[in-house]
Scaffold this active site. Structure first.
Site, short mmCIF file in Angstrom:
data_model
loop_
_atom_site.label_atom_id
_atom_site.label_comp_id
_atom_site.label_asym_id
_atom_site.label_seq_id
_atom_site.Cartn_x
_atom_site.Cartn_y
_atom_site.Cartn_z
N ASP A 326 0.85 -1.19 0.00
CA ASP A 326 0.00 0.00 0.00
C ASP A 326 0.89 1.24 0.00
O ASP A 326 2.11 1.16 0.08
CB ASP A 326 -0.94 -0.04 1.21
CG ASP A 326 -2.23 0.73 0.97
OD1 ASP A 326 -2.27 1.59 0.07
OD2 ASP A 326 -3.22 0.48 1.69
N GLU A 527 -10.24 7.13 4.54
CA GLU A 527 -9.19 6.56 5.37
C GLU A 527 -9.19 7.17 6.77
O GLU A 527 -10.24 7.37 7.37
CB GLU A 527 -7.84 6.69 4.65
CG GLU A 527 -7.84 5.94 3.32
CD GLU A 527 -6.46 5.78 2.71
OE1 GLU A 527 -5.48 5.58 3.44
OE2 GLU A 527 -6.36 5.85 1.46
#
Length: 839
Positions: A326, A527
């Site tokens: 990621d 997020e």
């Protein structure tokens, strides 16, 4: 390995097992993260051995230099890499992050994406200098449709889709999304998310289909098949489909307190039965890539967990595709940095996502391969996995992205009527009716209807994060051609039936309505910016509740339509309304809401409520507090006539609630913070009440009107060295936000700036501080114009601030004669101008 974790005797069904295992999970928080692959379920890679493919991979690798092989392991973001860089370093992949668009634009359409894809493709296929031509994988977060492209179909977010309990719908959404992605020249999406969120305080909860692992398992496989095509069929990974990604391996939805990128302090039994439930079905559906999680399991970062990445995922689960990292997540591994992490590759990552760190990452990885720190066999295994995916996806023979059939008719594909029809059906199927007292629903469209609330005519709010930008905020309806707001959808159908509507966010009307539909909910986020400390809805801000009560108090029946990525404690709002609909984040097709809320013009029920909760609805604002107010599977239909009784209105939360990441609102410090002015002597005075002035007269504050009466403050400097500051009650940790490219955003107006000495800072106690000069860049702004100016948090860290212990998140200084006005200060990413702290 020796088994050091005792087996749990959990209930026999999947969901019951998950719940039983979760209850015992905390007992494992302090245990070593020992992995027992033999206790995990087996999965079978569905693609048979292909001798021709293996021969082709071997032939390519035999011609590749070690430099070219290392390049395949590196993925760079389009804002930090050029086609010439790809041509030189032979990178294996590029990506477009949530805020990354062609040529640095804020927004981009299909033609711009195709142009960019072609440029990078040509660079990757350039064989000058004897290089091997290997096409790029071009990845993007197409997570609720092709959500980074203007005009694309925006499907409901995943937490909404769970309420439909319809895997076939998910498969259709996947296929439509894949078509729109390929039509813009891209070939890889970072979807589906197969997280199983257990604490919806997590800011990524809306990316998870459900808290039920069984439903996530069904949906994950269906989405993979929709995106990639069905294994064994002619459509598998053809030019109408994309490479899919199951993410984030593993337990991203199981972290303590729902903290994004946090630590899942759970047993291995819970890890595999709950949080890994989506991976075996996705692998058996042929998913080509798996993304590792930012998070940790019992203290060990997933990006360096060889037991899980290699022994379990690649071994026990038989995953033969690419394991990708990621966004700079490898940099969080102890001993690593963003541009150097051999531990991640040795643990099993095949491709490192180094969006802005790729160059250093390439150079360090190359050196570590040459030194033997990364073995040749590990390098070759990673490269072979990458090449196999590229060959399976047909990238070597398809030619330039813009020449593919769908790309050549992108205007017909992106946002097509057929795709929008699927999205509208998805909206209808995902709405959950929590309350319908007195049968106020369905609404007769021949009446006069008021559509009120902040979400009444707001496509951005109904779509949520990961919509055109990373956070999805600061957008206007005109940024969504072809889309329809909820209010517009209602108005269209009411008008067709002979009724009338008024749309007014503040609830003001010219003619008393027969019924009011109040559309309200969360602001967009993505997020960690969506992480919350409890389940309160808008702590300290009751304007939505007041609007519902105001209309109801006027004798108007009220239908509340709640827009959110997750269940939140809204008992007061449910009590105040006659009917309450959980609409989640429905996306671009607001007309789907009208389809269910309204009768047909001839008085029939056109579409009933279908949705059933895929997340339990909380009884209080305390996470995990006892039985749910509305359990999994709850959802009324028009056949249900019993009224919902009055719900308890005690939230369970005491004390002042501090909004996360918001410091100054409407010219005043938000709850939990204090606001001061300090003169040259350092003596501070309160700035809570206007006007205010330092004792030495060096800084004066007055109120002024921006959008409303006295909702901003004007600051006039009469001497150098005076400053204003926001103080936190206790130090706050902004390190995670700093790593995530968040900005300190100030909505300000320059009235006079003769000295150009202005600076913004963050302070961390004593002599710890980070000040960033902004005067020269502010001096370029037009006087009298309100703008949102953002300073990257990384600038404060680089200037000396300890981002783990910020006690003054906003300090502003200027020089004699400078005059600035300020309306708002908050963390964010949506700005008009970013301060370049390198200047």
């Amino acid at each position: 390995m020796l088994a050091t974790v005792r087996r749990l005797r959990c209930a026999p069904t999947v969901l019951a097992m998950a719940l039983a295992c979760m209850q015992s999970g905390q007992a494992w928080a302090d245990e070593a993260a020992t992995v027992h692959p033999g206790q995990w379920p087996r999965a079978t890679w569905p693609l048979p051995k292909d001798a021709a493919l293996e021969q082709r991979v071997a032939s390519l690798m035999a011609r590749m230099t070690v430099e070219e092989k290392v390049g395949q392991l590196i993925q760079a973001d389009i804002l930090s890499v050029t086609p010439d860089d790809v041509r030189k370093y032979r990178l294996g992949s590029i990506l477009a992050g949530g805020n990354s668009k062609p040529h640095g634009a804020l927004l981009a359409n299909a033609e711009q994406w195709k142009e960019l894809a072609d440029a990078f493709y040509r660079a990757s296929m350039d064989t000058s200098g004897g290089h091997v031509a290997i096409p790029l994988l071009f990845g993007i977060d197409a997570v609720h449709g092709h959500n980074n492209v203007v005009g694309a179909t925006l499907f409901p977010q995943n937490s909404a889709l769970g309420s439909a309990h319809d895997p076939e719908l998910i498969r259709e959404i996947g296929a439509a999304t894949a078509a729109e992605v390929r039509a813009t020249g891209l070939n890889w999406t970072f979807a589906p998310t197969v997280a199983v969120p257990q604490d919806v305080r997590w800011g990524r909860s809306y990316e998870g289909y459900s808290q039920d692992p069984q439903l996530v398992a069904q949906y994950g496989a269906a989405m993979v098949e929709g995106l990639q095509g069905k294994v064994g069929s002619a459509e598998f990974l053809d030019s109408s489909h994309v490479v899919a990604t199951a993410k984030h391996f593993v337990a991203d939805g199981g972290t303590k307190n729902g903290k994004d990128q946090g630590d899942a302090q759970i047993s291995e039994a819970t890890l595999r039965s709950v949080h890994a439930a989506g991976y075996p079905p996705a692998i058996e559906a042929g998913v080509q890539t798996v993304m590792a999680s930012f998070s940790s399991w019992n203290g060990e970062k997933m990006h360096a967990n060889k037991g899980l990445l290699t022994d379990v995922l690649k071994g026990r689960l038989d995953f033969q595709g690419i394991v990708v990292g990621d966004w700079n997540a490898h940099g969080q591994v102890p001993g690593c940095s963003n541009d150097d992490c051999p531990a991640a590759i040795n643990a099993g990552l095949d491709m490192l996502m180094g969006p802005d760190s790729w160059r250093g990452l390439y150079e360090h990885t190359l050196a570590e391969v040459k030194s033997g720190l990364i073995s040749q066999s590990r390098l070759d295994d990673a490269v072979a996995r990458i090449l196999r995916v590229k060959i399976r996806a047909g990238l070597f023979g398809q030619g330039a992205p813009s020449t593919l059939p769908l790309a050549m008719k992108s205007t017909e594909v992106v946002g097509s009527p057929a795709h929008r029809a699927i999205a509208r059906r998805a909206v209808r199927e995902t709405l959950v009716l929590l309350k319908n007292n007195g049968g106020v629903l369905p609404i007769d469209p021949r009446q006069h209807i008021l559509v009120a609330g902040d979400g009444a005519d707001n496509i951005s709010r109904q779509s949520g994060g990961w919509t055109l930008t990373w956070q999805g905020a600061g957008l206007k309806n005109e940024n969504f051609p072809g889309a329809q707001s909820i209010g517009a959808g209602l108005a269209e159908q009411v008008r067709a039936a002979g009724g009338t509507t008024e749309i007014a966010a503040d609830g003001h009307y010219t003619r008393k309505p027969d019924v009011a539909v109040v559309v309200f909910g969360e602001d967009p986020y993505a997020e960690f910016q969506g992480d919350i400390p409890n389940l309160m809805y808008r702590p300290g801000d009751d304007h939505d509740l007041e609007l519902i009560r105001q209309l109801h108090g006027q004798g108007i029946p009220v239908v509340a339509v709640f827009l959110s990525g997750r269940p939140l404690w809204v008992n007061r709002e449910i009590n105040a309304a006659d009917a309450f609909v959980a609409a989640w984040l429905p996306g671009s097709e607001g007309g789907g809401v009208a389809d269910v809320l309204l009768r047909t013009r001839d008085g029939r029920i056109g579409h009933d409520f279908h949705g059933k909760l895929a997340y339990a609805w909380p009884r209080s604002a305390v996470a995990g507090d006892g039985p749910a107010q509305f359990p999994l599977g709850y959802g009324l239909t028009y056949a249900d006539h019993a009224d919902v009784p009055t719900l308890p209105e005690a939230s369970g939360i005491s004390g002042v609630q501090v909004p996360v990441g918001n410091y100054l609102e409407r010219g005043k410090a938000v709850h939990g913070y204090t606001f001061t002015l300090a003169g040259g002597t350092g003596t501070a005075v309160s700035a809570d009440v206007s006007p205010a002035e330092t004792a030495d007269g060096s800084l004066r504050m007055t109120a002024l009107d921006y959008k409303a009466q006295e909702d901003a403050r004007r600051f006039s400097w009469n001497k150098d060295s005076a400053e204003l500051a926001i103080h936190a009650q206790s130090p706050i940790d902004l390190d995670r936000e700093t790593n995530g490219d968040v900005l300190l955003v100030t909505t300000l107006r320059v009235d006079a700036l003769p000295t150009a000495q202005a600076w913004i800072g963050m302070e961390c106690g004593g002599h710890c501080q980070g000040h960033v000069a902004i005067g020269a860049q502010l001096a370029k702004l037009a006087p009298g114009q309100w703008v949102r100016v953002g300073v990257p948090l990384k600038c404060f860290r680089a200037a000396g601030a300890d981002m783990h212990h910020i006690d003054q998140p906003f300090v502003l200084g200027a020089g004699n004669g400078d005059v600035l006005a300020i309306h708002r200060v908050a963390l964010g990413t949506d700005v008009d101008q970013v301060i370049d702290c390198a200047k």
